[in-house]
Design a protein around this motif. Structure first.
Motif, PDB file in Angstrom:
ATOM      1  N   GLY A  71       0.808  -1.217   0.000  1.00 49.92           N
ATOM      2  CA  GLY A  71       0.000   0.000   0.000  1.00 49.92           C
ATOM      3  C   GLY A  71       0.840   1.266   0.000  1.00 49.92           C
ATOM      4  N   SER A  72       1.892   1.281   0.792  1.00 47.37           N
ATOM      5  CA  SER A  72       2.723   2.498   0.878  1.00 47.37           C
ATOM      6  C   SER A  72       3.322   2.821  -0.484  1.00 47.37           C
ATOM      7  CB  SER A  72       3.850   2.307   1.903  1.00 47.37           C
ATOM      8  OG  SER A  72       3.305   2.084   3.175  1.00 47.37           O
ATOM      9  N   HIS A 102      -3.392   8.172   5.492  1.00 50.01           N
ATOM     10  CA  HIS A 102      -2.233   7.407   5.976  1.00 50.01           C
ATOM     11  C   HIS A 102      -0.968   8.189   5.641  1.00 50.01           C
ATOM     12  CE1 HIS A 102       0.767   4.116   5.974  1.00 50.01           C
ATOM     13  NE2 HIS A 102      -0.031   3.557   6.860  1.00 50.01           N
ATOM     14  N   ASN A 154      -8.240   4.211   8.272  1.00 49.43           N
ATOM     15  CA  ASN A 154      -7.716   3.096   9.058  1.00 49.43           C
ATOM     16  C   ASN A 154      -7.993   3.236  10.554  1.00 49.43           C
ATOM     17  OD1 ASN A 154      -5.900   5.210   8.196  1.00 49.43           O
ATOM     18  ND2 ASN A 154      -4.309   4.258   9.425  1.00 49.43           N
ATOM     19  N   ASP A 179      -6.840   5.895  -1.759  1.00 51.93           N
ATOM     20  CA  ASP A 179      -6.144   4.851  -1.018  1.00 51.93           C
ATOM     21  C   ASP A 179      -7.238   3.895  -0.537  1.00 51.93           C
ATOM     22  OD1 ASP A 179      -5.188   3.326   1.090  1.00 51.93           O
ATOM     23  OD2 ASP A 179      -3.866   4.883   1.854  1.00 51.93           O
ATOM     24  N   GLN A 182      -7.689   0.032   3.182  1.00 47.39           N
ATOM     25  CA  GLN A 182      -8.577  -0.510   4.221  1.00 47.39           C
ATOM     26  C   GLN A 182      -9.906  -0.987   3.637  1.00 47.39           C
ATOM     27  OE1 GLN A 182      -8.019  -1.144   7.430  1.00 47.39           O
ATOM     28  NE2 GLN A 182      -5.955  -0.288   7.472  1.00 47.39           N
ATOM     29  N   SER A 202      -3.449  -3.282  -0.894  1.00 48.55           N
ATOM     30  CA  SER A 202      -2.324  -3.985  -0.258  1.00 48.55           C
ATOM     31  C   SER A 202      -2.770  -5.370   0.196  1.00 48.55           C
ATOM     32  CB  SER A 202      -1.867  -3.157   0.953  1.00 48.55           C
ATOM     33  OG  SER A 202      -0.879  -3.860   1.663  1.00 48.55           O
ATOM     34  N   HIS A 204      -1.903  -7.638   2.428  1.00 51.01           N
ATOM     35  CA  HIS A 204      -2.002  -8.160   3.800  1.00 51.01           C
ATOM     36  C   HIS A 204      -3.225  -7.673   4.569  1.00 51.01           C
ATOM     37  CE1 HIS A 204      -0.297  -4.762   6.357  1.00 51.01           C
ATOM     38  NE2 HIS A 204       0.046  -4.355   5.153  1.00 51.01           N
ATOM     39  N   LYS A 205      -4.020  -6.806   3.928  1.00 48.80           N
ATOM     40  CA  LYS A 205      -5.239  -6.339   4.618  1.00 48.80           C
ATOM     41  C   LYS A 205      -6.436  -7.225   4.280  1.00 48.80           C
ATOM     42  CE  LYS A 205      -3.075  -2.540   6.019  1.00 48.80           C
ATOM     43  NZ  LYS A 205      -2.723  -2.225   7.391  1.00 48.80           N
TER      44      LYS A 205
HETATM   45  C1  LIG Z   1      -5.055   3.400   4.750  1.00 47.82           C
HETATM   46  C2  LIG Z   1      -3.711   2.771   4.581  1.00 47.82           C
HETATM   47  N1  LIG Z   1      -2.929   3.126   3.549  1.00 47.82           N
HETATM   48  C3  LIG Z   1      -1.721   2.588   3.349  1.00 47.82           C
HETATM   49  C4  LIG Z   1      -1.222   1.636   4.211  1.00 47.82           C
HETATM   50  C5  LIG Z   1       0.134   1.058   3.959  1.00 47.82           C
HETATM   51  O1  LIG Z   1       0.036  -0.224   3.449  1.00 47.82           O
HETATM   52  P1  LIG Z   1       1.300  -1.222   3.504  1.00 47.82           P
HETATM   53  O2  LIG Z   1       1.393  -1.682   4.919  1.00 47.82           O
HETATM   54  O3  LIG Z   1       0.948  -2.323   2.571  1.00 47.82           O
HETATM   55  O4  LIG Z   1       2.477  -0.450   3.053  1.00 47.82           O
HETATM   56  C6  LIG Z   1      -1.993   1.234   5.328  1.00 47.82           C
HETATM   57  C7  LIG Z   1      -1.459   0.251   6.290  1.00 47.82           C
HETATM   58  O5  LIG Z   1      -1.809   0.227   7.432  1.00 47.82           O
HETATM   59  C8  LIG Z   1      -3.279   1.817   5.511  1.00 47.82           C
HETATM   60  O6  LIG Z   1      -4.046   1.476   6.529  1.00 47.82           O
END
Ligand SMILES: Cc1ncc(COP(=O)(O)O)c(C=O)c1O
Length: 391
Positions: A71-72, A102, A154, A179, A182, A202, A204-205
């Protein structure tokens, strides 16, 4: 007893079916997808199949999906890539976002503003964490090139009116990124209904592996790559593709949307049991975020005068894995910037708790959690000032 896991917004366990789907790609089909032999072609085939699966969930074309490390990275690439490209084409340098994004969005836009002279408007949100469509309309101006507003938050779970916001951005000639990290696995990701140009997810969510994600880039939207090197992913994301993780991402997303109805019905039932139980039994509890426009699996509260860090540790001792919505160290509670943006005062914004349910959560887990939480809060309220209770 196995500790009760109520931190699914932080991460989810990888579904064993997803692990099974990934396994052959570590040891058997291990070729580099860019190689011109059968090992390479087999890996490439797996990656392109994964791209098709993801595209079928997002209702887009496979070529509109770019694989990333999570996600990042998807957020960074969307914002930097779109902002840089627009400036290079002389379209403008104005970006719009919110104070509750985020860090992958917030800090990226901050850096673009501080180091590279981009202008930014950070829209306010209301008490429930919602952006006003009117405020957004008023913030769009000539030279606005990109708006980035999260689909669901989040910390407080609030869902934004994405399709309305995206339509307004387009009226002003700006791109719209969301984004959806979530939201993925809980809400529709149909990019045409949402009307977005760029969307981040992402693995892992939603019960996929960590360290893999995707960015949707609408056909015809140009961005400048942020990571340069080889010409992988249409030249937009350099680096040998991680075949097993990409296969896992696609399988997790496929399962999440095949089972969406069952999963979200289960989440909603438990979430409502949790919210109802907490508000009925704990006198100083307040729900944070929106009452109805919130993620199906997400409950978040503030407990007046109870520091998050203390409460999370106490729950941990009682076999409940919960999360403070803020980074909170004992003795030095940092208020949550999200709750501050929602208008909570600094003391209350340091007193948050997030409980997020998952596919394996049971009604009896929620009963235990409500009872334990009520008892923990009673104990903390009784403790003398300075130990656990804020004046
Ligand atoms: C809203 C949101 N954006 C981005 C991210 C980042 O995702 P990643 O952990 O896959 O880098 C998160 C992770 O907690 C998130 O909650």
């Amino acid at each position: 007893m196995t500790p009760i896991y109520l931190d699914h917004s932080a991460t989810t366990p990888t579904d064993p079916r997803v692990v099974q789907a990934m396994l052959p790609y570590f040891t058997e089909i291990y070729g580099n997808a860019s190689s011109a032999h059968c090992y390479g072609r087999n890996a490439e085939h797996a990656i392109e199949t994964a791209r098709e699966i993801i595209a079928s969930v997002l209702k887009c074309q496979p070529k509109e999906i770019i694989f990333t490390s999570g996600g990042s990275e998807s957020d960074n690439l969307a914002v930097r890539g779109a902002a840089w490209y627009a400036r290079q084409k002389g379209k403008g340098t104005h970006l719009i976002t919110t104070p509750i994004e985020h860090g992958a969005i917030g800090k990226t836009i901050e850096q673009l503003a501080n180091l590279q002279g981009f202008e930014r408007t950070i829209l306010p949100v209301d008490r429930f964490g919602r952006v006003s469509v009117q405020d957004f309309q008023a913030a769009c101006r000539p030279g606005t090139t990109l708006a980035s507003i999260m689909y669901a938050n989040n910390e407080v779970g609030t869902i934004q009116p994405i399709s309305e916001l995206a339509a307004i951005a387009h009226e002003h000639g700006a791109l719209f990124h969301t984004d959806a990290v979530q939201a993925a696995g809980q809400l529709s990701l149909d990019v045409n209904q949402l009307g977005v140009d760029l969307l981040s997810i992402s693995g892992h969510k939603f019960y996929g592996p960590k360290g893999v994600g995707a960015l949707y880039i609408r056909d015809g939207v140009d961005i400048t790559p942020a990571q340069t090197g080889g010409s992988h992913e249409r030249g937009l994301r350099a680096g040998t593709q991680n075949t097993p993780l990409i296969v896992g991402l696609a399988e997790a997303l496929r399962l999440a949307y095949e089972e969406l109805e069952t999963r979200t019905t289960h989440y909603r039932r438990l979430r409502d049991q949790l919210i109802g139980g907490v508000l009925a039994t704990i006198p100083n509890a307040r729900l944070s975020g929106h009452g109805s426009q919130r993620l199906p699996a997400h409950a978040s509260f503030v407990f007046e005068n109870i520091y998050s860090g203390t409460l999370v540790s106490l729950l941990d001792e009682q076999d409940i894995a919960a999360s403070a919505a803020s980074a909170c160290k004992t003795g030095n509670p940092e208020p949550s910037s999200v709750l501050l943006a929602l208008g909570y005062d600094r003391d209350t914004a340091a007193c948050s708790l997030r409980l997020t349910v998952g596919t394996q959560t049971k009604a009896s887990d929620i009963d235990y959690t409500v009872k334990t939480l009520a008892a923990a809060i009673k104990t903390l309220i009784r403790k003398p000032e300075g130990q656990a209770v804020v004046a």
